[in-house]
Design a protein around this motif. Structure first.
Motif: not given
Length: 340
Positions: A188-194, A178-179, A170-171, A313-320
């Protein structure tokens, strides 16, 4: 005005930037630093690099240098950004800015305090096809966007040693997507599910990572997104994007050696996608550094700011985190405590 530049890190991407920068008028690549420079002397002479050094501080302390390109390993980025900002240098930094939200926020604060420009190396924003999709969305040609679909598959996985230090799929890989999602949708992305799996190489799983993933996104404007990743596509570098809206859809297909399609009674044939990112994004790499230089010389905003890097990066952390707990993550939950 001539812009004088120093390159920090002379690996593959650093050398690509040197080649592209040398083609820009009013620009001088003066110095390159790398922890191992013994093998670079003939290359530096060929590229007319004036100074080779093992210490990036020599570049930051050089009053002639106006801007630096940070192409060193990710775990060095945030500290170098803060030091470069304090030294009054404009900064181009490869992605990601750091492995933690806290470090990236500290770098952002340093850049804002110093009043220098910083552009993050999300080169796909500069791909002509993806830029056209963004323009079509902004101009309302597809109406209100409903669904974004991004397919991103590498032709071969990197080495397991690289995987161990990359920050994870993800990172390292999906962060570009994500970008791109934020860039294309303008929301903006508000919710992530992976969800993810190890289907390409068991050694990647043993290293604590995945090699196959599907991520779903919810945007503030109500639209939905789907990102699909694989570390190995047998037929080449698979990079496609589609936006579907209430008035239509816009699609960007793979780049190929040529766009000829041969149809016969036996088959329909066209070339495979270009094999790797250096071929696929040649123009994008040139355009991103050209626009960074223009932003400095003409005092314009950069095309991809450190805030954009922070959000990806915040989206990547949320995905993880979503992958780990098997549940959607609200992006507002991802703050300074997020680490990889």
């Amino acid at each position: 005005m001539t812009l004088t530049v120093g390159i920090i890190g002379a690996g593959r991407i650093g050398k690509i930037h040197v080649d592209n920068l040398r083609g820009i008028p009013r620009l001088r690549v003066k110095s390159v630093s790398d922890v191992a420079i013994g093998h670079l002397e003939s290359w530096a002479k060929e590229k007319q690099i004036e100074v080779l050094t093992t210490s990036y501080l020599d570049i930051l302390n050089d009053p002639e240098i106006n801007a630096v390109f940070i192409c060193s390993p990710t775990n060095t980025h945030a500290n170098i950004i803060k030091e470069a900002a304090t030294a009054g240098k404009h900064i181009f930094c490869e992605k990601p800015v750091s492995f933690t939200v806290e470090e990236t926020e500290e770098a952002l604060a340093a850049v804002e305090k110093a009043g220098v420009k910083l552009q993050v190396g999300f080169n796909r924003r500069f791909d002509p096809n993806f830029r056209k999709i963004r323009e079509l969305v902004q101009d309302g040609k597809v109406g209100q966007p409903h669904i974004l679909r991004i397919t991103s598959r590498d032709p071969e996985p990197p080495s397991v040693d690289y995987i161990k230090s990359s920050g994870g799929l993800f990172m390292d890989m999906t962060i570009h997507d994500f970008d791109m999602a934020r860039y294309i949708m303008g929301s903006e992305v508000v919710e992530v599910s992976a969800t993810g799996a190890v289907l390409v190489n068991p050694a990647i799983g043993e290293a604590g990572d995945i090699d196959t993933a599907i991520i779903t996104l919810k945007f503030a404007n109500g639209a939905l997104g789907v990102i699909e990743n694989s570390r190995r596509a047998a037929y080449g570098y698979d990079q496609r994007l589609e936006v579907f809206g209430d008035k239509g859809a816009a699609q960007a297909d793979n780049n190929r050696a040529n766009n000829v399609e041969l149809s016969t009674a036996e088959s329909v044939f066209k070339e495979k996608p270009l094999y790797f990112f250096l071929e696929r994004y040649t123009q994008a790499y040139t355009d991103e550094v050209t626009e960074f230089v223009t932003a400095i010389l003409e005092n314009q905003p950069v095309s991809c700011s450190i805030f954009d890097g922070l959000q990806a990066e915040r989206i990547a952390h949320a995905a993880k985190k979503s992958l780990a707990i098997g549940a959607p993550i609200q992006l507002q939950q991802v703050g300074q405590s997020a680490t990889v």
